[in-house]
Design a protein around this motif. Structure first.
Motif, PDB file in Angstrom:
ATOM      1  N   LEU A  92       0.826  -1.203   0.000  1.00  0.00           N
ATOM      2  CA  LEU A  92       0.000   0.000   0.000  1.00  0.00           C
ATOM      3  C   LEU A  92       0.860   1.253   0.000  1.00  0.00           C
ATOM      4  O   LEU A  92       1.837   1.358   0.739  1.00  0.00           O
ATOM      5  CB  LEU A  92      -0.897  -0.008   1.236  1.00  0.00           C
ATOM      6  CG  LEU A  92      -1.821   1.199   1.416  1.00  0.00           C
ATOM      7  CD1 LEU A  92      -2.916   1.181   0.364  1.00  0.00           C
ATOM      8  CD2 LEU A  92      -2.414   1.203   2.825  1.00  0.00           C
ATOM      9  N   ARG A  93       0.485   2.228  -0.821  1.00  0.00           N
ATOM     10  CA  ARG A  93       1.110   3.549  -0.812  1.00  0.00           C
ATOM     11  C   ARG A  93       0.081   4.532  -0.255  1.00  0.00           C
ATOM     12  O   ARG A  93      -0.921   4.800  -0.911  1.00  0.00           O
ATOM     13  CB  ARG A  93       1.505   3.995  -2.226  1.00  0.00           C
ATOM     14  CG  ARG A  93       2.413   3.038  -2.961  1.00  0.00           C
ATOM     15  CD  ARG A  93       2.849   3.628  -4.301  1.00  0.00           C
ATOM     16  NE  ARG A  93       1.753   4.148  -5.096  1.00  0.00           N
ATOM     17  CZ  ARG A  93       0.920   3.421  -5.838  1.00  0.00           C
ATOM     18  NH1 ARG A  93       1.055   2.115  -5.874  1.00  0.00           N
ATOM     19  NH2 ARG A  93      -0.040   3.991  -6.546  1.00  0.00           N
ATOM     20  N   SER A  94       0.341   5.073   0.918  1.00  0.00           N
ATOM     21  CA  SER A  94      -0.605   6.039   1.463  1.00  0.00           C
ATOM     22  C   SER A  94      -0.059   7.455   1.498  1.00  0.00           C
ATOM     23  O   SER A  94      -0.831   8.412   1.466  1.00  0.00           O
ATOM     24  CB  SER A  94      -1.069   5.620   2.873  1.00  0.00           C
ATOM     25  OG  SER A  94       0.028   5.449   3.738  1.00  0.00           O
ATOM     26  N   ALA A 132     -13.133   7.035  -5.802  1.00  0.00           N
ATOM     27  CA  ALA A 132     -14.249   6.902  -4.878  1.00  0.00           C
ATOM     28  C   ALA A 132     -14.375   5.470  -4.384  1.00  0.00           C
ATOM     29  O   ALA A 132     -14.781   5.229  -3.242  1.00  0.00           O
ATOM     30  CB  ALA A 132     -15.541   7.337  -5.563  1.00  0.00           C
ATOM     31  N   GLU A 133     -14.024   4.502  -5.236  1.00  0.00           N
ATOM     32  CA  GLU A 133     -14.092   3.079  -4.898  1.00  0.00           C
ATOM     33  C   GLU A 133     -12.717   2.455  -5.092  1.00  0.00           C
ATOM     34  O   GLU A 133     -11.933   2.908  -5.934  1.00  0.00           O
ATOM     35  CB  GLU A 133     -15.111   2.356  -5.777  1.00  0.00           C
ATOM     36  CG  GLU A 133     -16.526   2.908  -5.666  1.00  0.00           C
ATOM     37  CD  GLU A 133     -17.112   2.720  -4.289  1.00  0.00           C
ATOM     38  OE1 GLU A 133     -16.689   1.763  -3.590  1.00  0.00           O
ATOM     39  OE2 GLU A 133     -17.994   3.517  -3.898  1.00  0.00           O
ATOM     40  N   ARG A 185      -3.338  -1.213  -3.336  1.00  0.00           N
ATOM     41  CA  ARG A 185      -2.129  -0.382  -3.293  1.00  0.00           C
ATOM     42  C   ARG A 185      -2.428   1.102  -3.126  1.00  0.00           C
ATOM     43  O   ARG A 185      -1.519   1.886  -2.880  1.00  0.00           O
ATOM     44  CB  ARG A 185      -1.299  -0.612  -4.561  1.00  0.00           C
ATOM     45  CG  ARG A 185      -0.924  -2.074  -4.782  1.00  0.00           C
ATOM     46  CD  ARG A 185       0.232  -2.217  -5.733  1.00  0.00           C
ATOM     47  NE  ARG A 185       1.416  -1.595  -5.156  1.00  0.00           N
ATOM     48  CZ  ARG A 185       2.368  -1.011  -5.891  1.00  0.00           C
ATOM     49  NH1 ARG A 185       2.242  -0.945  -7.203  1.00  0.00           N
ATOM     50  NH2 ARG A 185       3.415  -0.477  -5.308  1.00  0.00           N
ATOM     51  N   VAL A 186      -3.696   1.495  -3.278  1.00  0.00           N
ATOM     52  CA  VAL A 186      -4.089   2.884  -3.060  1.00  0.00           C
ATOM     53  C   VAL A 186      -5.317   2.929  -2.158  1.00  0.00           C
ATOM     54  O   VAL A 186      -6.065   1.962  -2.059  1.00  0.00           O
ATOM     55  CB  VAL A 186      -4.360   3.631  -4.391  1.00  0.00           C
ATOM     56  CG1 VAL A 186      -3.127   3.640  -5.270  1.00  0.00           C
ATOM     57  CG2 VAL A 186      -5.543   3.027  -5.128  1.00  0.00           C
ATOM     58  N   VAL A 187      -5.517   4.082  -1.506  1.00  0.00           N
ATOM     59  CA  VAL A 187      -6.614   4.265  -0.563  1.00  0.00           C
ATOM     60  C   VAL A 187      -7.769   4.973  -1.255  1.00  0.00           C
ATOM     61  O   VAL A 187      -7.604   6.083  -1.777  1.00  0.00           O
ATOM     62  CB  VAL A 187      -6.143   5.086   0.653  1.00  0.00           C
ATOM     63  CG1 VAL A 187      -7.305   5.326   1.619  1.00  0.00           C
ATOM     64  CG2 VAL A 187      -4.994   4.394   1.364  1.00  0.00           C
ATOM     65  N   ALA A 188      -8.940   4.330  -1.270  1.00  0.00           N
ATOM     66  CA  ALA A 188     -10.133   4.946  -1.841  1.00  0.00           C
ATOM     67  C   ALA A 188     -10.768   5.891  -0.817  1.00  0.00           C
ATOM     68  O   ALA A 188     -10.383   5.939   0.354  1.00  0.00           O
ATOM     69  CB  ALA A 188     -11.124   3.875  -2.279  1.00  0.00           C
ATOM     70  N   ARG A 189     -11.764   6.649  -1.259  1.00  0.00           N
ATOM     71  CA  ARG A 189     -12.321   7.759  -0.472  1.00  0.00           C
ATOM     72  C   ARG A 189     -12.785   7.353   0.915  1.00  0.00           C
ATOM     73  O   ARG A 189     -12.599   8.097   1.886  1.00  0.00           O
ATOM     74  CB  ARG A 189     -13.472   8.408  -1.235  1.00  0.00           C
ATOM     75  CG  ARG A 189     -14.027   9.658  -0.560  1.00  0.00           C
ATOM     76  CD  ARG A 189     -15.225  10.184  -1.321  1.00  0.00           C
ATOM     77  NE  ARG A 189     -14.869  10.514  -2.699  1.00  0.00           N
ATOM     78  CZ  ARG A 189     -15.759  10.612  -3.697  1.00  0.00           C
ATOM     79  NH1 ARG A 189     -17.039  10.392  -3.455  1.00  0.00           N
ATOM     80  NH2 ARG A 189     -15.359  10.923  -4.914  1.00  0.00           N
ATOM     81  N   HIS A 190     -13.382   6.174   1.039  1.00  0.00           N
ATOM     82  CA  HIS A 190     -13.951   5.778   2.321  1.00  0.00           C
ATOM     83  C   HIS A 190     -13.152   4.666   2.996  1.00  0.00           C
ATOM     84  O   HIS A 190     -13.635   4.053   3.953  1.00  0.00           O
ATOM     85  CB  HIS A 190     -15.403   5.340   2.132  1.00  0.00           C
ATOM     86  CG  HIS A 190     -16.282   6.435   1.603  1.00  0.00           C
ATOM     87  ND1 HIS A 190     -16.697   7.497   2.382  1.00  0.00           N
ATOM     88  CD2 HIS A 190     -16.797   6.650   0.366  1.00  0.00           C
ATOM     89  CE1 HIS A 190     -17.435   8.316   1.649  1.00  0.00           C
ATOM     90  NE2 HIS A 190     -17.514   7.825   0.430  1.00  0.00           N
TER      91      HIS A 190
END
Length: 288
Positions: free
Chosen positions: A51-53, A248-249, A260-265
């Motif tokens: 994950l890249r945050s 968003a999703e 690997r990426v963070v969605a909105r929620h």
């Protein structure tokens, strides 16, 4: 009641002293080095697995917003009058302008080894030993403007190029995207060397020394720089109305960016918050 983050060039002498003293107290307590460690841990490039945050991803902006708030909360536990000022690098563009003054962050590193020798964060003052690093350097370093390969700070037109983009981010949600506000502001470009560094990234390179790489938090200018980056996100939101954080999703299973990426929620590590939670800061702070 929301507090105010000010342009660093407008701070009074007392405000400068209080900000510096609060930073030095966090360093003395060992709290400041925890911030350095956190940034090192979460500085994950899109060439690595997982994950890249914090960087090279849509959550670059909310991650650093929460990171700034953590630092600011720590400072305000020391002195409730302190807030993080921002450095407008489109306006204060020289090596002797704010914030590079002896009563604030000190000046450039000396030519021989880039060691900062002026101001309260100079190694000789005994209050700012570098303890968490990706190298073995124990003192703060800078190379303002890169003497051996000079570059300029980003301009107002460079920022406008990012702010004019009406879309927050686009697939594949990494350092290779060429459209979208997030990466135009974060600044991963094409080509090699200075032409590939835009906006946020170019400022890190212009400061040089400790500001280049995962341990960049070791230079207190990190916070002033990111407060100005955060201000640009606020301005982009105001300019583009209801345009929201993307994606968003979560990216679908089987795709290169799944997980690997963070969605909105989704939760934004290392905190129990989401990008959606961090889009509106108006109840906490505002910018002067």
């Amino acid at each position: 009641m929301a507090y105010t983050r000010k342009d660093v060039s407008t701070l009074t002498g007392s405000e400068k002293r209080r900000f510096v003293n609060a930073l030095l107290e966090l360093k003395r307590r060992g709290e400041y080095d925890e911030f350095v460690r956190t940034h090192i841990v979460y500085y994950v490039s899109d060439g690595e697995n997982g994950l890249r945050s914090a960087h090279m991803a849509p959550s670059f902006l909310p991650w650093h917003r929460r990171f700034l708030l953590d630092l600011e909360e720590a400072l305000r536990r020391v002195d409730s009058s302190v807030t993080v000022p921002y450095w407008d690098w489109t306006k204060d563009r020289t090596t002797s302008s704010s914030p590079w003054t002896a009563d604030l962050l000190g000046g450039n590193g000396r030519r021989s080894d880039r060691r900062v020798t002026t101001g309260p964060f100079a190694h000789a003052e005994g209050n700012w030993a570098i303890k968490e690093n990706v190298t073995d350097t124990e003192y703060l370093t800078r190379d303002l403007g890169r003497a051996d390969a000079p570059i300029e700070l980003p301009t107002k037109s460079d920022l406008k190029w990012a702010l004019d983009d009406p879309v927050y981010d686009t697939a594949p949600w990494d350092s290779t995207v060429r459209e979208g506000f997030r990466n135009k502001l974060e600044g991963w470009g094409t080509g090699r060397g200075s032409v590939s560094w835009r906006n946020h990234n170019r400022v890190h390179r212009w400061v040089g020394g400790a500001m280049v790489g995962a341990a960049s938090v070791n230079d207190p200018v990190f916070w002033l720089h990111h407060a100005f980056v955060d201000l640009q996100w606020s301005r982009w939101q105001a300019r583009h109305g209801d345009t929201r954080y993307l994606p968003a999703e979560p990216p679908g299973r089987g795709g290169a960016q799944h997980g690997r990426v963070v969605a909105r929620h989704e939760r934004l590590p290392p905190w129990d918050v989401t990008p959606d939670d961090l889009e509106d800061h108006s109840r906490i702070y505002r910018y002067a």
